[in-house]
Structure formats: structure tokens, C-alpha cells
Motif scaffolding. Sequence first.
Motif, mmCIF file in Angstrom:
data_model
loop_
_atom_site.group_PDB
_atom_site.id
_atom_site.type_symbol
_atom_site.label_atom_id
_atom_site.label_comp_id
_atom_site.label_asym_id
_atom_site.label_seq_id
_atom_site.Cartn_x
_atom_site.Cartn_y
_atom_site.Cartn_z
ATOM 1 N N ALA A 120 25.594 -3.717 -9.516
ATOM 2 C CA ALA A 120 27.021 -3.955 -9.772
ATOM 3 C C ALA A 120 27.221 -4.619 -11.128
ATOM 4 C CB ALA A 120 27.616 -4.806 -8.660
ATOM 5 N N SER A 121 26.388 -5.611 -11.458
ATOM 6 C CA SER A 121 26.555 -6.320 -12.731
ATOM 7 C C SER A 121 26.192 -5.438 -13.923
ATOM 8 C CB SER A 121 25.710 -7.592 -12.755
ATOM 9 O OG SER A 121 24.327 -7.285 -12.746
ATOM 10 N N CYS A 122 25.375 -4.403 -13.697
ATOM 11 C CA CYS A 122 25.010 -3.460 -14.767
ATOM 12 C C CYS A 122 25.972 -2.278 -14.836
ATOM 13 C CB CYS A 122 23.593 -2.934 -14.540
ATOM 14 S SG CYS A 122 22.295 -4.158 -14.741
ATOM 15 N N ASP A 123 27.088 -2.365 -14.082
ATOM 16 C CA ASP A 123 28.095 -1.293 -14.082
ATOM 17 C C ASP A 123 27.494 0.059 -13.718
ATOM 18 O OD1 ASP A 123 30.160 -3.051 -14.850
ATOM 19 O OD2 ASP A 123 29.528 -2.883 -16.953
ATOM 20 N N ALA A 171 27.886 4.885 -19.186
ATOM 21 C CA ALA A 171 26.661 4.295 -19.731
ATOM 22 C C ALA A 171 26.280 4.888 -21.088
ATOM 23 C CB ALA A 171 25.502 4.496 -18.745
ATOM 24 N N LEU A 172 26.956 5.951 -21.500
ATOM 25 C CA LEU A 172 26.716 6.567 -22.808
ATOM 26 C C LEU A 172 28.079 6.751 -23.473
ATOM 27 C CD1 LEU A 172 24.467 7.738 -24.641
ATOM 28 C CD2 LEU A 172 24.897 9.963 -23.583
ATOM 29 N N PRO A 185 21.455 2.785 -14.560
ATOM 30 C CA PRO A 185 20.069 2.585 -14.126
ATOM 31 C C PRO A 185 19.137 2.093 -15.223
ATOM 32 C CG PRO A 185 20.691 4.903 -13.975
ATOM 33 C CD PRO A 185 21.910 4.158 -14.384
ATOM 34 N N ILE A 186 19.397 2.431 -16.482
ATOM 35 C CA ILE A 186 18.547 1.944 -17.568
ATOM 36 C C ILE A 186 18.652 0.419 -17.658
ATOM 37 C CG2 ILE A 186 18.176 1.963 -20.063
ATOM 38 C CD1 ILE A 186 17.260 4.512 -18.809
ATOM 39 N N ARG A 187 19.868 -0.110 -17.632
ATOM 40 C CA ARG A 187 20.056 -1.562 -17.664
ATOM 41 C C ARG A 187 19.503 -2.209 -16.401
ATOM 42 N NH1 ARG A 187 26.214 -2.368 -18.509
ATOM 43 N NH2 ARG A 187 25.641 -4.561 -18.210
ATOM 44 N N LEU A 188 19.681 -1.529 -15.282
ATOM 45 C CA LEU A 188 19.150 -2.078 -14.034
ATOM 46 C C LEU A 188 17.635 -2.259 -14.115
ATOM 47 C CD1 LEU A 188 19.526 -2.676 -10.901
ATOM 48 C CD2 LEU A 188 18.868 -0.279 -10.597
#
Length: 872
Positions: A48-51, A119-120, A54-57
Motif C-alpha cells: 500500500a505504501s509503495c502505491d 509506476a511508469l 512491485p519494483i519499489r516493494l
Amino acid sequence: MKAIRRFTVRPVLPEPLRPLSDLARNLRWSWHAETRDLFQSVDPERWASCDGDPIRLLGSVSPDRLAELAEDRRFLRRLTAAADDLADYVAGDRWYQTQSAELPTAVAYFSPEFGITAALPQYSGGLGILAGDHLKAASDLGVPLIGVGLLYRHGYFRQTLSRDGWQQEHYPVLDPNELPVGLLREADSAPTQVSLALPGGRSLHARVWLAQVGRVPLLLLDSDVEENDLGERGVTDRLYGGGSEHRLLQEMLLGIGGVRAVRTYCRLTGHAEPEVFHTNEGHAGFLGLERIAELVDQGLDFDAGLEAVRAGTVFTTHTPVPAGIDRFDRELVARHFGTDAELPRIDVERVLQLGMETYPGGEPNLFNMAVMGLRLGQRANGVSLLHGNVSREMFSGLWPGFDADEVPITSVTNGVHAPTWVAPEVFRLGARQIGAQRTEDALTVGGSDRWDAVADIPDQDIFELRRVLREQLVVEVRERLRASWRQRGAGSAELGWIDGVLDPDVLTIGFARRVPSYKRLTLMLRDRDRLLDLLLHPERPVQIVVAGKAHPADDGGKRLIQDLVRFADDPRVRHRIVFLPDYGMAMAQKLYPGCDIWLNNPLRPLEACGTSGMKAALNGCLNLSVLDGWWDEWFQPDFGWAIPTADGSQTDPDRRDDIEAAALYDLLEQRVTPRFYERGQAGLPDRWIEMVRQTLTLLGPKVLAGRMVREYVERLYTPAALAHRSMDADSARELAEWKARVRGAWHGVSVDHVETSVAATTAELGTTLSLRVRVGLGELAPDDVEVQAVSGRVDGEDRITDAATVPLKPTAGPDLDGRWVYEGPLSLDRTGPYGYTVRILPAHRLLASGAELGLVTSPSQDVVEGAGVLMR
């Protein structure tokens, strides 16, 4: 303290979890619910915090958690299933592989922006979202597409509001190493580069990043490399920013550099070379010049290269007004091409001729990117039926002598990628009805005219679904509104009222889009008292959620936003109307499903298509719109409402806005809100639910990007590929030489005499006339032309309005004067005022259209007066 250098530290995944990296790097996760669910289960709070990125996760999850998952057999089974499913999706046969026609081996699709996922962030609005949906649908269908764009280090911009409601722009730096992209590398692992020559011996270098969109590779060029000087490094700094030269360099990099990137990608990966090049708007038009230069290097001259390139090029225009087209000063373009810059083996005058506005009303010193796109593409289209008509009118000067409806620009109405935009709850409802696989096929491949299975869904289920989605939107709006007010400087103590904003049982209207003036963000404010009455009605209230960005240079658009924000800040109505800043894909995916009505009130016909209402419709939201774009084409009163337009030529803009705003209020007061709040015997809004059902049944199959891409394949890509294959070097030379000869000799072509077998001015339906025409062909032969009879109903000024054409055949000639006689039948197949004329067009087996050369000869006035051409 501020860091002097930045690194991206990548996690080292335990061996059993390595497939997570592949799943994260393929953007199919952005529309594949099972893969997103898998990532969410890695760490729900971090997800949730990484919106939902998956890369940020994976970059933030703790090593302990990774070690725990590596031992979790249930998680590993799910991971294996997801990885196997992706492998099957990428490599297995899909719709394209089952077709029997001679389809293109590959298609290159160029666009200045792509909206794939939040995410992009490489998009500003509808053009980019459409391009992203095009790639996703091509992937689902198995179309061998290669996407080409630019990687902007600041994206478009992030939007906040000042305390007084003025738009503020922020440009966060995007680190590609933190995005779901990877560098394209040579065999020795060195990053691939493409280069362009600049005036004065300088160069523009760019790396190529690869984003994998399901089966489709997306190549993104990035000029922020050490080999460039500071100015060149900034060429790809931000989307639609900078001055004319900055924009020109972006478009040269996209078009010319993009072709070079495609060639490199195919060389490195073995991907089939594209037979078709599709430019999404004029920004990438220079790709045609690079391809001509490739052929010149292979021994063709410019004219033959032009014909070869045109055969395999598709150009899509999204612009309904000339002001929306990129145009550059002629001298600026000339400076960047020729012996001292890019494409030195092409005469700069030939480059300039492709983009010059050499038609009545054109600016002779401006280079027009859309005009170049049309001259470099044998096939062109608008993005809705209405926009096709508008485009044919707008560009008719390129085909003088032809009626606008004969201008060779067709239309393919846009669609939206349902798996991206349909709420999971809507998908689950469909899956309960017909099964998950059939639902997925219906949303991706499409192909049916109706979704009749929707008729079997109980009213109660539809009603409960709509309330759940509305409730989710209320929660989302309150969170975003609180964050916005904190950014505007408000303290927590003064924001308690936000807990009462919106009501999950109140009719909810959505309005979200870019904010140019023609979209009329503030039309709803035209009569504020009537709007107040609607918002605060004691029995039938409405609530409105508004979002949108104005271009950073558009102060007029920013004033519209400020006007609306100030109205929404009023304590009397702030629980019923909200403006949410920073409209983007993440917000949109909650907004479309949660609204009951999608409002669209542009100035007709300035909305080329407009796809936001399509995304809303797929979630059971009803459209309330001006008859513009796609709504003009598909509106039915069974599933929405049309706002009447006051588009008479004598109506001044203020009066027009007053009339259309009044019509909007009338619809809401008298038809929309009563329908929503009216309850039947079971306590449900039966008639409203039936409109939702009709929206899903009748509109659902039409608005799919799968339908759109299949139309592109069948109507544009496949004919372009066949034309490309037939245009070998000898054919290209032949066609170029033939065109030059025809253009040079056309002045000698004339219609000298027309006569018919019936002299009367009336005739009976079904009568067949014999036409006899004497023509002069000058230096041309009958094989070079087609002589046609054009007939149909005529209006009050004797213009043929629904023309049918019949070719006439040569029966004698040439006589001593070099004249030929053509004859043929003319069937009177319609009643009422009827007319005919005769014309001569160039004809060649390699032309896509008789209008292609823009040459036509019709009878002179003397011939017309003696021909008896009208029957009443």
C-alpha cells in the motif's frame, strides 16, 4: 545533509523467489489481478505504501520477510503458478496467431507518451493512456508490436494546489533504475546507444530503456547520458516542455532515433523487422525520413524511397483543431537537416516540402508535423467517426478538387483496455455469471456485438455492486482531499469536516480530464444557484468529483481550476463537490467505477474521441455527454443522456455556454436524478438498474481496446503490410516515375463533352441511362487514368450529397485531335432530385486511393451547361 551522489541498491532475492523479479519487470502485473494479489501478499502494508509498485516493494521489503517467504510452500506454489502463467501468456498462441490472413510480421508503434501504469509516469493525458491501452491490447491479442517512445526524467508534472486554489507544478526526478525498465544492452553488455547529428558538428546521444508490456517490448529513448552536453542531456527532461527547438529535438529523437532503436533491438533479439510503422499523432513523423534515408543508402533515389516508405506507414491523427498540431519555423527545421546536421544525404528542400502548408489558408513558412505525417503515410485515420469527418474537412486542402468525404482519411474509434480499467468487483460479478476465463476473453479479445449474459444478473447484485464501488470512492476521495488540504497548509484540527464529505447513497457525478478551455471544466458553474439547488436538494441531491490538470503554460486553464476549487471550498457545498489534484492513472482506477454518471461537456466537435466515459461505462457508470467523439457515434437513450448543443454559426460563445449549461441542469433535474432515486416495488431503482444493464450489454463490447486493435490489424496494418511487400525497389521506382510523369502531364487532361441517352429532366426510378464522354488525355494513356461517372441525390445548390461512382470504359480513340471516347451505364436508383457529373482521376495498381495524388479533372462550365446533368 544532501547526498552528493545517488545509488539504487537492489535487493538480492533468495533463489526460490527469483521469479518475483521477472514478474515485477513485466508490466503485465499492472492489469493481471492474480499477480498483483501475489505481490500484495509479500507485505500488504508496504504494498500500500509503495502505491502498488512491485519494483519499489521488492526494494523495500526486509531480508527477514524474504527469507520467510522462501520457506513458505503455499506462497511458492502461488509464485510458480504466476510465473508459469506469464510464460504461457508470453509464448503461447493468441488471437493473432490463429488468423489465416497474411498479417504483418511485426508493427512498430511510435507515440510521444505511454500510459501503462502509475509506476511508469510517462503520460500527460488521453493520448498516452490510449497508447498504453493499445500496447496492452496488442499483447493480449498476440499482435507482434514494438512500442517506441521517450523516457522523460521528470515525466509530465505532479499537481498540487496553493491555499487560494492555484495549480502548482512539481517535477520530481525519476531514476530509471527505480522504474520497471532495464537498459537495452549489446552482446558485450555495453548499454545500447543511438545518436543524431546536430548542427555545428555536435551530436545527440540516447540510451534505450526497455519496458516489457506483456508480450510487447516498449523502447524508451533517454538523452540524459554523460556523452551529451548539458543542453542535449535535457532533451528528454519533461513531456511537452521547453521551447520550439527543444520540442523539435524531442521529435527528431523519437522519430529518427526511434527507428534506429528498433533496428538495434531487432538485431540484438532476433525480433522480426517491422513491415508497418504506425505513428500515433504527428510527433514521430520524422521516422519516415529516417526510413527514406535507409533506402537511399541502399541505392534508391528520394522519390522511390518515399513511395516505399509510404506503403507501409499508418498515421493516426488525434487533433480536431489546427492549433493542436506541432508546427515549427521553416528555418529551424532547415538548420537541423542537411549536410551539416542530420540525414545529410537527403536534400533539405525535400525534407521541407513534406511539412510545408502549401494549400489555401496555410502558413508558407511553417513546417506542420501532421501534414508531414499525412504525406509520409499511405493510410491515415481519425479516432472516431465524427473525428474522421472533422479530419477530412481540416486536411482537405491537401487533396484539392475532392469533396471532404473523399479525402483518404478513415477512422478507427478508440477503445480502452478493460482489464486495466474494470474494477475487480465488476470482473468477479461477470466471472460468477459466465466463468473467469470467458469473462477474461470477453474483456480482451471481444468480438461479440452484445454481452447478453448481463441480462441474467439479478437487479439486487447490480445495485449492491454499484453501492460498494461508490463507497470505495468515498473513502478514496476523503483520503486524497485530506492530503490535498494538508499540502495547501491546513492543520489537522480544521479538517474534521472531511469525514462527512460525500455520501455512499447519493448520486455521484464524475468529471475528470485535462483542462484546456474547450473541455469546459466550469460549465457546471454557469448558474451557481441552480447548481447549489442540485447539490443540496433535500430528497434528490447530487455530489460531484472533479479532477484534471492544466498545461503548465496555460494560465487560462489554471484560472478555470481555481474557479472550481473556490466554489468547492464553500462550506455550504464542500461535502457535495470536491476537486482532487494530481489526476493520474491511480486515481482514475478508483474514480471511474465509483461514479454513477460520467459528465462530458466539450465544445462539439473538438473532442476527437474521449475515452474516459468508455472506462466508466465498463464499470456500469452512465454517460451524460455532449454528442461528441465516441458518444456521437454510439449514444442511445437506453443507456445515457445527450446534452443538446447550441452550435449554430450565429450563436456567440457566451450565449452558447448559457444554453448548454441550462440544458445540462434541466437533464439533471428532470430526468437523471428522478431516475436514480425512484424506487420500484422491491425498493430498488429498477429503471436506473436497467440502464446500467444496457450500458454493459450494448456499450461494453464496443468500447474495448481489443476491438480497436483488431480493427487496426484488419483495416490498416494488414493492407499496409501487403502494400509494403508489393513495393520492392523496382515497383517503388516505377510508381515514383509514374507519379512524376502524371503530375507533369496532368495539365493536358480534360473533359470535353458529355451526353446521355435521355434528354428530358425527369425519369423513372430504375431507368438506366447511357453516358458518352469525350476526354482529352494529352500525353497520358487510358491506363494512366480512370474516367468516372459520379451520381447521387443533389441538394438545393446541385451538390451531390451521397455520391456513387461508376468507372466508364474507353470505346474509341484517340481521334485526330487526340481525344478518347468513354461510355458506360448510369442507373437511376434513387428518387427525388438527382444529378451526375464526370471526372478523371489518376489510376495505378499501387495506389491506395484514387485521391492519393490530389489530382482530379472535372467538366468545365461550358461542358456542364450542355450536358443536362440534373434530373428532378
